[in-house]
Design a protein around this motif. Structure first.
Motif, PDB file in Angstrom:
ATOM      1  N   UNK A 101       0.814  -1.200   0.000  1.00  0.00           N
ATOM      2  CA  UNK A 101       0.000   0.000   0.000  1.00  0.00           C
ATOM      3  C   UNK A 101       0.855   1.260   0.000  1.00  0.00           C
ATOM      4  N   UNK A 102       1.988   1.225   0.710  1.00  0.00           N
ATOM      5  CA  UNK A 102       2.830   2.416   0.804  1.00  0.00           C
ATOM      6  C   UNK A 102       3.493   2.770  -0.518  1.00  0.00           C
ATOM      7  N   UNK A 103       3.506   1.803  -1.464  1.00  0.00           N
ATOM      8  CA  UNK A 103       4.118   2.049  -2.767  1.00  0.00           C
ATOM      9  C   UNK A 103       3.083   2.331  -3.852  1.00  0.00           C
ATOM     10  N   UNK A 104       1.817   2.326  -3.523  1.00  0.00           N
ATOM     11  CA  UNK A 104       0.744   2.440  -4.506  1.00  0.00           C
ATOM     12  C   UNK A 104       0.690   3.834  -5.121  1.00  0.00           C
ATOM     13  N   UNK A 105      -0.025   3.933  -6.230  1.00  0.00           N
ATOM     14  CA  UNK A 105      -0.203   5.221  -6.896  1.00  0.00           C
ATOM     15  C   UNK A 105      -1.024   6.176  -6.030  1.00  0.00           C
ATOM     16  N   UNK A 106      -1.914   5.617  -5.214  1.00  0.00           N
ATOM     17  CA  UNK A 106      -2.717   6.460  -4.329  1.00  0.00           C
ATOM     18  C   UNK A 106      -1.860   7.073  -3.231  1.00  0.00           C
ATOM     19  N   UNK A 107      -0.920   6.285  -2.678  1.00  0.00           N
ATOM     20  CA  UNK A 107      -0.065   6.785  -1.604  1.00  0.00           C
ATOM     21  C   UNK A 107       0.995   7.747  -2.120  1.00  0.00           C
ATOM     22  N   UNK A 108       1.557   7.444  -3.296  1.00  0.00           N
ATOM     23  CA  UNK A 108       2.618   8.273  -3.878  1.00  0.00           C
ATOM     24  C   UNK A 108       2.293   8.492  -5.354  1.00  0.00           C
ATOM     25  N   UNK A 109       1.508   9.501  -5.665  1.00  0.00           N
ATOM     26  CA  UNK A 109       1.141   9.751  -7.075  1.00  0.00           C
ATOM     27  C   UNK A 109       2.338  10.050  -7.963  1.00  0.00           C
ATOM     28  N   UNK A 110       3.327  10.776  -7.419  1.00  0.00           N
ATOM     29  CA  UNK A 110       4.495  11.167  -8.206  1.00  0.00           C
ATOM     30  C   UNK A 110       5.740  10.459  -7.659  1.00  0.00           C
ATOM     31  N   UNK A 111       6.510   9.878  -8.548  1.00  0.00           N
ATOM     32  CA  UNK A 111       7.695   9.113  -8.154  1.00  0.00           C
ATOM     33  C   UNK A 111       8.688   9.975  -7.395  1.00  0.00           C
ATOM     34  N   UNK A 112       8.833  11.232  -7.790  1.00  0.00           N
ATOM     35  CA  UNK A 112       9.811  12.102  -7.152  1.00  0.00           C
ATOM     36  C   UNK A 112       9.515  12.288  -5.664  1.00  0.00           C
ATOM     37  N   UNK A 113       8.243  12.112  -5.253  1.00  0.00           N
ATOM     38  CA  UNK A 113       7.870  12.282  -3.853  1.00  0.00           C
ATOM     39  C   UNK A 113       8.228  11.076  -2.995  1.00  0.00           C
ATOM     40  N   UNK A 114       8.625   9.967  -3.626  1.00  0.00           N
ATOM     41  CA  UNK A 114       8.953   8.756  -2.873  1.00  0.00           C
ATOM     42  C   UNK A 114      10.138   8.987  -1.939  1.00  0.00           C
ATOM     43  N   UNK A 115      11.037   9.876  -2.330  1.00  0.00           N
ATOM     44  CA  UNK A 115      12.224  10.134  -1.508  1.00  0.00           C
ATOM     45  C   UNK A 115      11.849  10.582  -0.103  1.00  0.00           C
ATOM     46  N   UNK A 116      10.904  11.506   0.010  1.00  0.00           N
ATOM     47  CA  UNK A 116      10.509  12.027   1.314  1.00  0.00           C
ATOM     48  C   UNK A 116       9.411  11.185   1.962  1.00  0.00           C
ATOM     49  N   UNK A 117       8.612  10.490   1.137  1.00  0.00           N
ATOM     50  CA  UNK A 117       7.480   9.735   1.664  1.00  0.00           C
ATOM     51  C   UNK A 117       7.877   8.367   2.224  1.00  0.00           C
TER      52      UNK A 117
END
Length: 204
Positions: A101-117
């Motif tokens: 769930x933490x990797x889903x498109x709903x949790x992180x719509x933009x890949x660039x935000x994965x760094x902080x999320x």
């Protein structure tokens, strides 16, 4: 944090223009350009300096820092390989995500935000990279003393290395050019993502 990533991406992009150095055999004379490493005989139209695209070294680093040439090539190859993985890792998640769930498109719509999320995931990645770097210290420290070419760690589990010398040099040149292109690409991906706020193809 994003500003730090942007600066780092620009620095990575700059590394793509380091002078070309990669070898195929230790029998090449050191007096050859850049120790005879692959990449000096480029055919790209670059009208810079006296030699143009051939033996491209406008800053003269291969002469003023001759002892560091193997390390320059080692660094360029390592950054190129990392950039190739990073480019794939930045684009693929725009279309496909791993389970969770933490990797889903709903949790992180933009890949660039994965760094902080995903701070825990970033720590795991950093730990893995640190381990790989630590295991290569010995090879880097003794590169000038052992019979090892820059970037060659003897790791070829699929036996992809050609036995023919000409084909091997061609493969080296392909890796070098793709690595340089990837360093420019990942810099553009990160910068485009931060500036436009959009995903692939990172346009306004």
């Amino acid at each position: 944090m994003k500003s730090i990533v942007a600066v780092a991406s620009l620095f990575t992009t700059a590394l793509a223009f380091a002078p070309a150095q990669q070898g195929t055999t230790t029998s090449l004379a050191l007096k050859d350009f850049c120790n005879g490493y692959a990449g000096g005989d480029s055919v790209e139209p670059m009208f810079v300096g006296e030699t143009g695209s051939k033996n491209f070294d406008p800053l003269g680093l291969t002469e003023s820092c001759a002892d560091w040439v193997p390390w320059f090539r080692e660094s360029e190859l390592k950054h190129g390989r990392i950039a190739m993985l990073a480019t794939v890792g930045a684009i693929v998640p725009e279309f496909v995500r791993i389970p969770g769930e933490q990797f889903s498109f709903e949790a992180i719509p933009k890949v660039i935000d994965a760094h902080d999320a995903l701070p825990d995931s970033m720590i795991q990645i950093f730990a893995a990279i640190s381990y790989l770097e630590a295991t290569s210290f010995g090879a880097l420290a003794n590169m000038n003393e052992f019979d090892r070419m820059p970037g060659d760690y003897g790791f070829d589990p699929l036996s992809l290395k050609p036995k023919d010398e000409a084909k091997y040099r061609e493969l080296q040149l392909k890796e070098l050019k793709n690595g340089r292109l990837a360093m420019v690409a990942i810099g553009g991906i990160v910068a485009g993502s931060l500036v436009t706020g959009n995903g692939f193809p990172y346009l306004p």
